[in-house]
Write a protein that holds these residues in place. Structure first.
Motif, mmCIF file in Angstrom:
data_model
loop_
_atom_site.group_PDB
_atom_site.id
_atom_site.type_symbol
_atom_site.label_atom_id
_atom_site.label_comp_id
_atom_site.label_asym_id
_atom_site.label_seq_id
_atom_site.Cartn_x
_atom_site.Cartn_y
_atom_site.Cartn_z
ATOM 1 N N ARG A 153 0.826 -1.217 0.000
ATOM 2 C CA ARG A 153 0.000 0.000 0.000
ATOM 3 C C ARG A 153 0.861 1.269 0.000
ATOM 4 O O ARG A 153 0.492 2.275 -0.589
ATOM 5 N N ALA A 154 2.017 1.197 0.685
ATOM 6 C CA ALA A 154 2.874 2.375 0.821
ATOM 7 C C ALA A 154 3.697 2.645 -0.433
ATOM 8 O O ALA A 154 4.052 3.795 -0.704
ATOM 9 N N ALA A 155 4.014 1.607 -1.190
ATOM 10 C CA ALA A 155 4.894 1.761 -2.355
ATOM 11 C C ALA A 155 4.151 2.427 -3.507
ATOM 12 O O ALA A 155 3.140 1.913 -3.975
ATOM 13 N N PRO A 156 4.659 3.551 -3.996
ATOM 14 C CA PRO A 156 4.001 4.207 -5.118
ATOM 15 C C PRO A 156 4.267 3.498 -6.450
ATOM 16 O O PRO A 156 3.608 3.776 -7.441
ATOM 17 N N GLY A 157 5.215 2.578 -6.447
ATOM 18 C CA GLY A 157 5.521 1.815 -7.664
ATOM 19 C C GLY A 157 6.556 2.522 -8.511
ATOM 20 O O GLY A 157 7.202 3.450 -8.054
ATOM 21 N N PRO A 158 6.751 2.088 -9.710
ATOM 22 C CA PRO A 158 5.911 1.088 -10.352
ATOM 23 C C PRO A 158 6.361 -0.353 -10.100
ATOM 24 O O PRO A 158 5.559 -1.263 -10.186
ATOM 25 N N ASP A 159 7.647 -0.567 -9.789
ATOM 26 C CA ASP A 159 8.076 -1.962 -9.735
ATOM 27 C C ASP A 159 8.974 -2.314 -8.560
ATOM 28 O O ASP A 159 9.513 -3.411 -8.503
ATOM 29 N N THR A 160 9.156 -1.402 -7.606
ATOM 30 C CA THR A 160 10.081 -1.660 -6.499
ATOM 31 C C THR A 160 9.481 -1.192 -5.177
ATOM 32 O O THR A 160 8.914 -0.102 -5.099
ATOM 33 N N ILE A 161 9.635 -2.030 -4.167
ATOM 34 C CA ILE A 161 9.304 -1.642 -2.790
ATOM 35 C C ILE A 161 10.628 -1.287 -2.136
ATOM 36 O O ILE A 161 11.518 -2.129 -2.004
ATOM 37 N N THR A 162 10.752 -0.033 -1.751
ATOM 38 C CA THR A 162 12.022 0.495 -1.252
ATOM 39 C C THR A 162 12.107 0.405 0.271
ATOM 40 O O THR A 162 11.114 0.131 0.952
ATOM 41 N N ALA A 163 13.293 0.719 0.783
ATOM 42 C CA ALA A 163 13.491 0.763 2.235
ATOM 43 C C ALA A 163 12.597 1.844 2.853
ATOM 44 O O ALA A 163 12.056 1.662 3.951
ATOM 45 N N GLY A 164 12.424 2.951 2.150
ATOM 46 C CA GLY A 164 11.517 3.994 2.636
ATOM 47 C C GLY A 164 10.080 3.520 2.703
ATOM 48 O O GLY A 164 9.356 3.838 3.658
ATOM 49 N N ASP A 165 9.672 2.735 1.702
ATOM 50 C CA ASP A 165 8.327 2.145 1.725
ATOM 51 C C ASP A 165 8.188 1.206 2.922
ATOM 52 O O ASP A 165 7.129 1.171 3.568
ATOM 53 N N ALA A 166 9.238 0.467 3.207
ATOM 54 C CA ALA A 166 9.214 -0.459 4.348
ATOM 55 C C ALA A 166 9.087 0.308 5.664
ATOM 56 O O ALA A 166 8.368 -0.122 6.571
ATOM 57 N N ASP A 167 9.765 1.447 5.770
ATOM 58 C CA ASP A 167 9.645 2.265 6.984
ATOM 59 C C ASP A 167 8.202 2.731 7.185
ATOM 60 O O ASP A 167 7.673 2.681 8.299
ATOM 61 N N VAL A 168 7.586 3.179 6.101
ATOM 62 C CA VAL A 168 6.179 3.608 6.162
ATOM 63 C C VAL A 168 5.304 2.407 6.536
ATOM 64 O O VAL A 168 4.389 2.521 7.358
ATOM 65 N N ALA A 169 5.591 1.250 5.942
ATOM 66 C CA ALA A 169 4.814 0.032 6.219
ATOM 67 C C ALA A 169 4.909 -0.369 7.683
ATOM 68 O O ALA A 169 3.916 -0.826 8.267
ATOM 69 N N VAL A 170 6.069 -0.193 8.286
ATOM 70 C CA VAL A 170 6.221 -0.535 9.704
ATOM 71 C C VAL A 170 5.338 0.375 10.561
ATOM 72 O O VAL A 170 4.637 -0.092 11.456
ATOM 73 N N ALA A 171 5.349 1.668 10.266
ATOM 74 C CA ALA A 171 4.503 2.603 11.027
ATOM 75 C C ALA A 171 3.027 2.288 10.831
ATOM 76 O O ALA A 171 2.261 2.213 11.808
ATOM 77 N N LEU A 172 2.617 2.081 9.582
ATOM 78 C CA LEU A 172 1.210 1.783 9.311
ATOM 79 C C LEU A 172 0.805 0.418 9.863
ATOM 80 O O LEU A 172 -0.279 0.268 10.436
ATOM 81 N N GLY A 173 1.663 -0.570 9.704
ATOM 82 C CA GLY A 173 1.370 -1.916 10.209
ATOM 83 C C GLY A 173 1.267 -1.938 11.728
ATOM 84 O O GLY A 173 0.407 -2.621 12.288
ATOM 85 N N THR A 174 2.128 -1.183 12.373
ATOM 86 C CA THR A 174 2.066 -1.095 13.839
ATOM 87 C C THR A 174 0.742 -0.483 14.272
ATOM 88 O O THR A 174 0.112 -0.958 15.219
ATOM 89 N N ALA A 175 0.290 0.541 13.562
ATOM 90 C CA ALA A 175 -1.010 1.152 13.886
ATOM 91 C C ALA A 175 -2.149 0.157 13.668
ATOM 92 O O ALA A 175 -3.078 0.084 14.486
ATOM 93 N N VAL A 176 -2.081 -0.620 12.597
ATOM 94 C CA VAL A 176 -3.107 -1.637 12.339
ATOM 95 C C VAL A 176 -3.126 -2.651 13.475
ATOM 96 O O VAL A 176 -4.192 -3.006 14.000
ATOM 97 N N LEU A 177 -1.966 -3.126 13.868
ATOM 98 C CA LEU A 177 -1.889 -4.115 14.956
ATOM 99 C C LEU A 177 -2.344 -3.516 16.285
ATOM 100 O O LEU A 177 -3.024 -4.184 17.068
ATOM 101 N N ASP A 178 -1.962 -2.277 16.547
ATOM 102 C CA ASP A 178 -2.396 -1.608 17.784
ATOM 103 C C ASP A 178 -3.910 -1.528 17.858
ATOM 104 O O ASP A 178 -4.506 -1.777 18.908
ATOM 105 N N ASP A 179 -4.538 -1.188 16.733
ATOM 106 C CA ASP A 179 -5.990 -0.993 16.715
ATOM 107 C C ASP A 179 -6.785 -2.292 16.677
ATOM 108 O O ASP A 179 -7.986 -2.279 16.947
ATOM 109 N N SER A 180 -6.142 -3.371 16.328
ATOM 110 C CA SER A 180 -6.886 -4.625 16.193
ATOM 111 C C SER A 180 -6.380 -5.681 17.170
ATOM 112 O O SER A 180 -6.912 -5.806 18.275
ATOM 113 N N LEU A 181 -5.370 -6.396 16.793
ATOM 114 C CA LEU A 181 -4.878 -7.533 17.574
ATOM 115 C C LEU A 181 -4.515 -7.147 19.008
ATOM 116 O O LEU A 181 -5.008 -7.740 19.964
ATOM 117 N N PHE A 182 -3.638 -6.167 19.148
ATOM 118 C CA PHE A 182 -3.170 -5.813 20.484
ATOM 119 C C PHE A 182 -4.285 -5.212 21.336
ATOM 120 O O PHE A 182 -4.419 -5.531 22.516
#
Length: 184
Positions: free
Chosen positions: A75-104
């Motif tokens: 979701r964070a990667a704007p594309g077109p064909d690579t998921i970058t380290a910056g995208d992964a950093d955004v994914a960690v922040a967003l994923g942590t929020a998803v987990l905080d709001d649901s599972l945890f």
């Protein structure tokens, strides 16, 4: 689990049980990267090695976390064909929020105030807690003073005792979530 099934169902002790734990790092890498490669994705999406390393590390190999952080990376990667380290950093922040709001959040809300107090004390330790340290931290006199909360948390599946005198959260990063909480 085998003991619980044997109590619940006659002949359950005859079943073969396979313990499923965290994925090995190479398996977590595969779970993230393979769906992005042809033929799964004809256009082929690749991860920068640093992005894949970050997502594997933060997931701890826990299958659900691999899914959550992988989904957020897409979701964070704007594309077109690579998921970058910056995208992964955004994914960690967003994923942590998803987990905080649901599972945890749902796990935390299943605990009583006394159980939350024990879990907060456990969250002060990096991976697992010595019961003797928890007794001191909670200003109790003996380990038995923690027995009721400990046993109830184990029955709820929120913590487990990997060995005598040791307690640990059943889900990775639950302790981080507890440390982030300001209420309760």
């Amino acid at each position: 689990m085998p003991a619980k099934l044997a109590e619940a169902r006659s002949y359950a002790e005859r079943f073969r049980f396979v313990e499923i734990g965290a994925l090995r790092p190479e398996d977590a890498r595969t779970a993230l990267a393979e769906p992005a490669r042809p033929p799964a994705r004809p256009e082929g999406i690749r991860y920068e090695p640093a992005a894949l390393d970050k997502l594997v590390t933060v997931s701890g190999g826990y299958p659900y976390f691999v899914q959550v952080f992988g989904d957020q990376a897409w979701r964070a990667a704007p594309g077109p064909d690579t998921i970058t380290a910056g995208d992964a950093d955004v994914a960690v922040a967003l994923g942590t929020a998803v987990l905080d709001d649901s599972l945890f959040h749902s796990r935390w809300n299943r605990a009583t105030p006394a159980q939350k107090k024990l879990m907060r004390a456990m969250a002060q330790d990096p991976v697992q807690s010595q019961v003797s340290d928890l007794v001191t931290r909670l200003r109790r006199r003996r380990p038995g003073d923690l027995s009721v909360a400990r046993d109830e948390l184990i029955k709820k599946g929120l913590i487990f005792a990997p060995e005598r005198g040791v307690l640990r959260s059943t889900v990775p990063h639950m302790d981080d979530h507890i440390r982030r909480r300001t209420e309760d």
